[in-house]
Design a protein around this motif. Structure first.
Motif, PDB file in Angstrom:
ATOM      1  N   ALA A 257       0.819  -1.211   0.000  1.00 26.75           N
ATOM      2  CA  ALA A 257       0.000   0.000   0.000  1.00 26.75           C
ATOM      3  C   ALA A 257       0.854   1.264   0.000  1.00 26.75           C
ATOM      4  CB  ALA A 257      -0.934  -0.008   1.207  1.00 26.75           C
ATOM      5  N   LEU A 258       2.002   1.220   0.690  1.00 24.70           N
ATOM      6  CA  LEU A 258       2.842   2.415   0.818  1.00 24.70           C
ATOM      7  C   LEU A 258       3.938   2.499  -0.243  1.00 24.70           C
ATOM      8  CD1 LEU A 258       3.238   2.385   4.709  1.00 24.70           C
ATOM      9  CD2 LEU A 258       1.828   3.935   3.378  1.00 24.70           C
ATOM     10  N   GLY A 259       3.930   1.543  -1.165  1.00 19.46           N
ATOM     11  CA  GLY A 259       5.017   1.457  -2.147  1.00 19.46           C
ATOM     12  C   GLY A 259       5.170   2.684  -3.019  1.00 19.46           C
ATOM     13  N   LYS A 260       4.067   3.392  -3.283  1.00 16.82           N
ATOM     14  CA  LYS A 260       4.130   4.549  -4.179  1.00 16.82           C
ATOM     15  C   LYS A 260       4.346   5.874  -3.448  1.00 16.82           C
ATOM     16  CE  LYS A 260       1.213   2.331  -7.666  1.00 16.82           C
ATOM     17  NZ  LYS A 260      -0.044   2.425  -8.464  1.00 16.82           N
ATOM     18  N   ILE A 261       4.453   5.835  -2.124  1.00 15.22           N
ATOM     19  CA  ILE A 261       4.675   7.061  -1.356  1.00 15.22           C
ATOM     20  C   ILE A 261       6.130   7.493  -1.523  1.00 15.22           C
ATOM     21  CG2 ILE A 261       4.588   8.127   0.923  1.00 15.22           C
ATOM     22  CD1 ILE A 261       1.850   7.370  -0.173  1.00 15.22           C
ATOM     23  N   LYS A 262       6.355   8.744  -1.915  1.00 17.38           N
ATOM     24  CA  LYS A 262       7.700   9.215  -2.237  1.00 17.38           C
ATOM     25  C   LYS A 262       8.460   9.744  -1.016  1.00 17.38           C
ATOM     26  CE  LYS A 262       6.926   8.333  -6.548  1.00 17.38           C
ATOM     27  NZ  LYS A 262       7.543   7.111  -7.162  1.00 17.38           N
ATOM     28  N   THR A 263       7.742  10.166   0.017  1.00 17.63           N
ATOM     29  CA  THR A 263       8.405  10.710   1.207  1.00 17.63           C
ATOM     30  C   THR A 263       8.723   9.585   2.186  1.00 17.63           C
ATOM     31  OG1 THR A 263       6.304  11.090   2.341  1.00 17.63           O
ATOM     32  CG2 THR A 263       7.140  12.868   0.943  1.00 17.63           C
ATOM     33  N   GLY A 279      -6.720   3.916  -2.673  1.00 14.90           N
ATOM     34  CA  GLY A 279      -5.702   2.869  -2.645  1.00 14.90           C
ATOM     35  C   GLY A 279      -5.377   2.339  -1.259  1.00 14.90           C
ATOM     36  N   PHE A 280      -6.006   2.899  -0.224  1.00 20.34           N
ATOM     37  CA  PHE A 280      -5.677   2.474   1.145  1.00 20.34           C
ATOM     38  C   PHE A 280      -6.881   1.850   1.875  1.00 20.34           C
ATOM     39  CE2 PHE A 280      -2.276   5.341   0.170  1.00 20.34           C
ATOM     40  CZ  PHE A 280      -1.178   4.805   0.818  1.00 20.34           C
ATOM     41  N   LYS A 281      -7.935   1.546   1.122  1.00 17.50           N
ATOM     42  CA  LYS A 281      -9.153   1.011   1.731  1.00 17.50           C
ATOM     43  C   LYS A 281      -8.892  -0.303   2.472  1.00 17.50           C
ATOM     44  CE  LYS A 281     -13.878  -0.442   0.639  1.00 17.50           C
ATOM     45  NZ  LYS A 281     -14.905  -0.590  -0.439  1.00 17.50           N
ATOM     46  N   LYS A 282      -8.189  -1.223   1.821  1.00 16.90           N
ATOM     47  CA  LYS A 282      -7.943  -2.538   2.423  1.00 16.90           C
ATOM     48  C   LYS A 282      -7.052  -2.425   3.653  1.00 16.90           C
ATOM     49  CE  LYS A 282      -6.624  -7.276   1.224  1.00 16.90           C
ATOM     50  NZ  LYS A 282      -6.132  -8.170   0.136  1.00 16.90           N
ATOM     51  N   LEU A 283      -6.002  -1.597   3.572  1.00 19.71           N
ATOM     52  CA  LEU A 283      -5.100  -1.418   4.717  1.00 19.71           C
ATOM     53  C   LEU A 283      -5.851  -0.785   5.893  1.00 19.71           C
ATOM     54  CD1 LEU A 283      -2.284  -1.517   5.984  1.00 19.71           C
ATOM     55  CD2 LEU A 283      -1.811   0.715   4.932  1.00 19.71           C
ATOM     56  N   ALA A 284      -6.698   0.216   5.597  1.00 14.87           N
ATOM     57  CA  ALA A 284      -7.462   0.875   6.663  1.00 14.87           C
ATOM     58  C   ALA A 284      -8.355  -0.124   7.383  1.00 14.87           C
ATOM     59  CB  ALA A 284      -8.299   2.010   6.076  1.00 14.87           C
TER      60      ALA A 284
END
Length: 646
Positions: A257-263, A279-284
């Motif tokens: 889920a966090l793979g595309k986060i640049k920071t 894109g974070f529905k399942k993780l939430a």
């Protein structure tokens, strides 16, 4: 006039007999012997109504006969000087509520056929006459039988949603399938004390230890209500070891889920299991299942891999307008669901670390007792290592944890217990027992809800307390900090002035305190319970010239009273029965139940999750056998765990 209704006991016999004499004619009057039988019968229930403004003076009573589908009101009576004060209506309303909670289909009663005013009063409450019985009370004295059908629609076991907040008028979530009430109402309204069919959503502004938010979850749990978040979850948020242990199973999902986060930092807000970030529905949803908190944020950091830095509850009053739009949308969807998932934490149990504190002055077990535990364990093929709080990183090397350091929800003992449990260890004291035993307000609510006799106890809350409230109290009395232990945080006060000083001091530390009836006895019983079975029995005597077992103001050698250990078989049966019933409400761990035996009655004072087991004291009767019994329990739990894994 304000009233409160309580369970009766044999000490009410004289009052009930007097009430019978002044309320009924000779033909309708109950004998003193029959009243006594009512008080001890499993078929009957007797409730006393007290006038709060008159120092809790008993002013009336109601007697139930409990049939399979019908609740029969055998009698309702109020002292003549308190009639037309609302006491009778309060009793009848209580009966209707009681019948609904216990899922009776109807309430039935009999009324004097010549007493038209009484019959009309019952009719106004919804009762309908259905037959007249001739010569019921005596020749020529007929009765009218009346019935009230109970609407079982709302009492069929279906959970009702209850949102508890600090200030309902300023609460910003609307149009949800839930009743919204204040903390004050949840704590004080009798309706929420006895009904286990509430699903409580705690949305208070703070869950800090001993805050109102903390107590809402604690009290709901004691009342047998499903509460979100529960106290264990609240405490988990302070322990990053527990958080990372519980989220280990979703590491793959987290990385994806966090793979595309640049920071290297990211915050995810979760509202009732949902998030507004694409894109974070399942993780939430997965995080909500692990940490069942209505509104919370998860802070992630990237240090090679993404990990959780912290989890924080969100205060709805501090959300901006955009966030509130999402919160309302997700809240409506959430509360309209038919089913609610429960948080599930997989636990596997298997080998033995004993937690000790070498600097503790009054540890639960002395050095000789610890040696005996190790000897008993080695005899059974279990390796023992003594660890301290600094060994938290070693916990997952063991299969079981035995805590022999004084426990507290607010220190490392609870955190270690919770972390060990999350890692799959067998744990005594388990975190749930620590939570339940550490707070006397929880225990008071639990005992009262389950009809266990205790000294008369009244919780007080900081913002609702006024010194004039003390006019209704009897002195001397004992004021206790909710998490007091070893007689610390407990004060005996002899008058209103002393009480105000003690309360003001305690309210600096906690939002709630308890005031308890002072009951002196030469000794307290301590019954050691393991797996709901008594394993030792002691009499702990008060220190000389003092009213407690511990006197921290005395000389060092005189700070603790004498003790006497007896075979369990020599303990009065009522003491054992009461201790077992009380301990069973906490769990199946190792507990010390403190009781007083006064005038034939047995009162539970408190339950300790970490009872003393010292050489030549608690083991005086069983000797080494006592240590073997406890180690055998660990062994059995480990074997059960092995079978589950297989």
């Amino acid at each position: 006039m304000q009233f409160k209704i309580r369970q009766s006991d044999l000490s009410d016999l004289l009052f009930l007999d007097h009430l019978e004499q002044v309320s009924f004619s000779e033909n309708q009057r109950n004998s003193k012997q029959n009243i006594r039988l009512s008080l001890i019968s499993s078929f009957q229930e007797v409730r006393i109504i007290e006038a709060v403004e008159k120092a809790n003076k008993p002013v009336g009573a109601i007697v139930f006969f409990m049939y399979k589908k019908s609740l029969r009101i055998y009698s309702v009576s109020v002292l003549p000087e308190y009639r037309n004060s609302g006491a009778g209506s309060a009793l009848l309303n209580y009966a209707i509520e009681f019948a609904g909670i216990k899922k009776y289909l109807r309430i039935i009663l009999e009324a004097d056929a010549t007493n038209s005013a009484l019959i009309e009063w019952y009719k106004k409450k919804g009762f309908k006459p259905y037959t007249t019985v001739s010569d019921y009370y005596a020749p020529g004295l007929d009765c009218v039988k009346m019935q009230l059908d109970i609407n079982t629609t709302n009492n069929s076991g279906k959970k009702r949603n209850l949102i508890v907040v600090n200030h309902p008028k300023s609460f910003l979530i609307s149009d949800v399938n839930a009743k919204i009430i204040s903390v004050k109402e949840f704590i004080s309204n009798q309706e929420y004390h006895v009904d286990t069919n509430f699903r409580v959503f705690n949305l208070c502004g703070s869950y800090q230890y001993q805050s109102y938010g903390y107590y809402v979850s604690l009290l709901a749990s004691a009342r047998g209500q499903r509460v979100i978040p529960n106290v264990a979850t609240i405490r988990d948020l302070n322990n990053i070891y527990v958080i990372r242990s519980l989220t280990e199973e979703i590491n793959e999902l987290l990385t994806l889920a966090l793979g595309k986060i640049k920071t290297n930092n990211f915050q995810l807000n979760i509202y009732f299991g949902h998030t507004n970030i694409r894109g974070f529905k399942k993780l939430a949803m997965k995080l909500f299942q692990l940490f069942e908190i209505p509104l919370f944020s998860v802070h992630f950091i990237k240090d090679g891999l993404w990990i959780i830095k912290k989890i924080q509850p969100l205060n709805v009053s501090k959300l901006n307008e955009t966030e509130l739009t999402f919160v309302n949308e997700f809240a409506r969807e959430y509360f309209n669901k038919r089913r609610f998932n429960k948080t599930r934490i997989t636990s596997y149990i298997y080998d033995l670390a004993i937690l000790v504190n070498l600097d503790e002055k009054t540890p639960p077990s002395c050095p000789d007792a610890l040696k005996k535990f190790k000897k008993a364990a080695n005899k059974k093929g279990i390796y023992v290592e003594f660890i301290t709080k600094n060994d938290i990183n070693k916990i997952n090397e063991f299969d079981a944890l035995f805590i022999r350091e004084t426990t507290s929800v607010n220190n490392h003992t609870y955190e270690l217990s919770r972390y060990a449990y999350a890692e799959g260890l067998v744990v005594i004291d388990d975190p749930w027992s620590i939570l339940r035993c550490s707070n006397k307000i929880y225990q008071n609510e639990l005992f009262r809800h389950n009809k266990i006799l205790t000294p008369n106890t009244i919780p007080l809350t900081k913002n609702l307390f006024h010194p004039e409230d003390l006019a209704a109290f009897n002195f001397p009395m004992v004021i206790k900090q909710p998490d007091s232990a070893f007689s610390v945080g407990i004060t005996k006060v002899n008058n209103k002035e002393e009480a105000v000083i003690a309360l003001n001091d305690l309210f600096k530390k906690t939002d709630m305190v308890i005031c308890q009836e002072f009951m002196y006895s030469d000794f307290d019983w301590r019954i050691g319970i393991l797996n709901n079975t008594p394993i030792f029995a002691c009499k702990y005597y008060m220190t000389q010239g003092h009213w407690q077992i511990y006197n921290w103001q005395g000389e060092e050698e005189e700070r603790v009273g004498d003790s006497e250990t007896l075979p369990v078989s020599e303990v009065p049966p009522l003491v054992l029965k009461t201790a077992q019933k009380a301990a069973s409400l906490i769990g199946d761990g190792l507990y010390g139940v403190d009781l007083k035996e006064i005038n034939g009655n047995v009162y539970v004072i408190e339950i300790n999750d970490n009872p003393n087991i010292d050489a030549d004291v608690e083991d005086e009767v069983l000797k080494d056998k006592l240590y073997e019994i406890i180690i055998d329990s660990f062994l059995k739990r480990i074997e059960i765990s092995k079978n589950i894994i297989r």
